[in-house]
Scaffold this motif. Structure first.
Motif, short mmCIF file in Angstrom:
data_model
loop_
_atom_site.label_atom_id
_atom_site.label_comp_id
_atom_site.label_asym_id
_atom_site.label_seq_id
_atom_site.Cartn_x
_atom_site.Cartn_y
_atom_site.Cartn_z
N UNK A 18 0.90 -1.29 0.04
CA UNK A 18 -0.13 0.02 0.01
C UNK A 18 1.03 1.30 0.02
N UNK A 19 1.99 1.19 0.85
CA UNK A 19 2.80 2.33 1.09
C UNK A 19 3.42 2.48 -0.51
N UNK A 20 4.23 1.47 -0.64
CA UNK A 20 4.83 1.31 -2.00
C UNK A 20 3.99 1.93 -3.37
N UNK A 21 2.71 1.39 -3.24
CA UNK A 21 1.96 1.79 -4.48
C UNK A 21 1.73 3.38 -4.41
N UNK A 115 0.54 5.88 7.21
CA UNK A 115 1.09 4.73 7.94
C UNK A 115 0.34 4.34 9.17
N UNK A 116 0.05 5.21 9.85
CA UNK A 116 -0.88 4.99 10.98
C UNK A 116 -2.31 4.55 10.61
N UNK A 117 -2.70 4.96 9.83
CA UNK A 117 -4.19 4.81 9.11
C UNK A 117 -4.13 3.12 8.44
N UNK A 118 -3.00 3.06 7.87
CA UNK A 118 -2.83 1.66 7.59
C UNK A 118 -2.58 0.55 8.63
N UNK A 119 -1.78 1.12 9.52
CA UNK A 119 -1.66 0.06 10.81
C UNK A 119 -3.12 -0.22 11.16
N UNK A 124 -7.78 -3.64 12.69
CA UNK A 124 -9.02 -4.00 12.65
C UNK A 124 -9.35 -5.25 11.88
N UNK A 125 -8.77 -5.54 10.54
CA UNK A 125 -9.06 -6.68 9.88
C UNK A 125 -8.39 -7.92 10.70
N UNK A 165 -5.23 1.83 19.41
CA UNK A 165 -4.45 2.56 18.07
C UNK A 165 -5.17 3.85 17.76
N UNK A 166 -6.60 3.96 18.10
CA UNK A 166 -7.29 5.21 17.77
C UNK A 166 -6.86 6.40 18.51
#
Length: 194
Positions: A18-21, A115-119, A124-125, A165-166
């Protein structure tokens, strides 16, 4: 499959992808703009980028019950897509131009926020998968609904990791917002568009 390999395949690799994209799409867009002598257009992409990021806050408003319309799961998907797209436009806007420290601080804060949002997305998943797997296993054992709820209570506490995390994600988002707003105000005050 060992747990470390599953962790790498399910969470670490997609996170990096995701970050690489995002970085790859930014480089490609910036290259195309420069190739067609449209680099000036990148300067203006910050505006729709910020608007997309602001639109992504619909999920946060719904989650905090400040608005009542929209399905939270759908709004979460929109939040992810709008924030990613807006971040892409802001990164293209920033380009590789090192002319303002405030703008770069805002971009850095935005990348930390992404990056935090992806974490959070992967936490959550993971929590959802673990809870559903535990419920499915217990259903196969023939447990009653009451027993199922009693036994999954402890598994539901994995959602506590998402709550924690939130608590961290909010100040990161706030720092990005403050720096972005300061950058925007500085542009209007000093009109540093050279």
């Amino acid at each position: 499959m060992p747990i470390q390999a599953r962790l790498m395949r399910r969470e670490v690799l997609p996170f990096v992808l995701y970050l690489g994209l995002l970085v790859g799409a930014t480089a490609l867009a910036d290259t195309v703009l420069h190739l067609f002598s449209l680099a000036w257009l990148g300067r203006w992409l910050g505006i729709p980028g910020v608007l997309l990021i602001l639109a992504s806050f619909g999920y946060s408003l719904r989650k905090r019950k400040l608005i009542s319309s929209g399905q939270p799961a759908r709004l979460l998907r929109w939040h992810e897509a709008l924030a990613w797209s807006g971040s892409l436009l802001v990164l293209v806007h920033a380009g590789i131009h090192f002319n303002a420290i405030l703008g770069w601080l805002a971009v850095g804060a935005m990348l930390v926020n992404v990056a935090s949002g992806l974490t959070g997305k992967f936490l959550l998943d993971r929590s959802r998968h673990r809870l559903e797997a535990a419920r499915q296993h217990m259903r196969q054992q023939g447990l009653s609904a009451e027993e199922l709820e009693d036994r999954t209570y402890w598994d539901s506490l994995t959602f506590d990791a998402v709550r924690k995390w939130r608590v961290i994600h909010f100040p990161i988002t706030l720092a990005f917002g403050v720096l972005a707003l300061a950058h925007i105000l500085a542009v209007f005050l000093f009109w540093g568009w050279k």
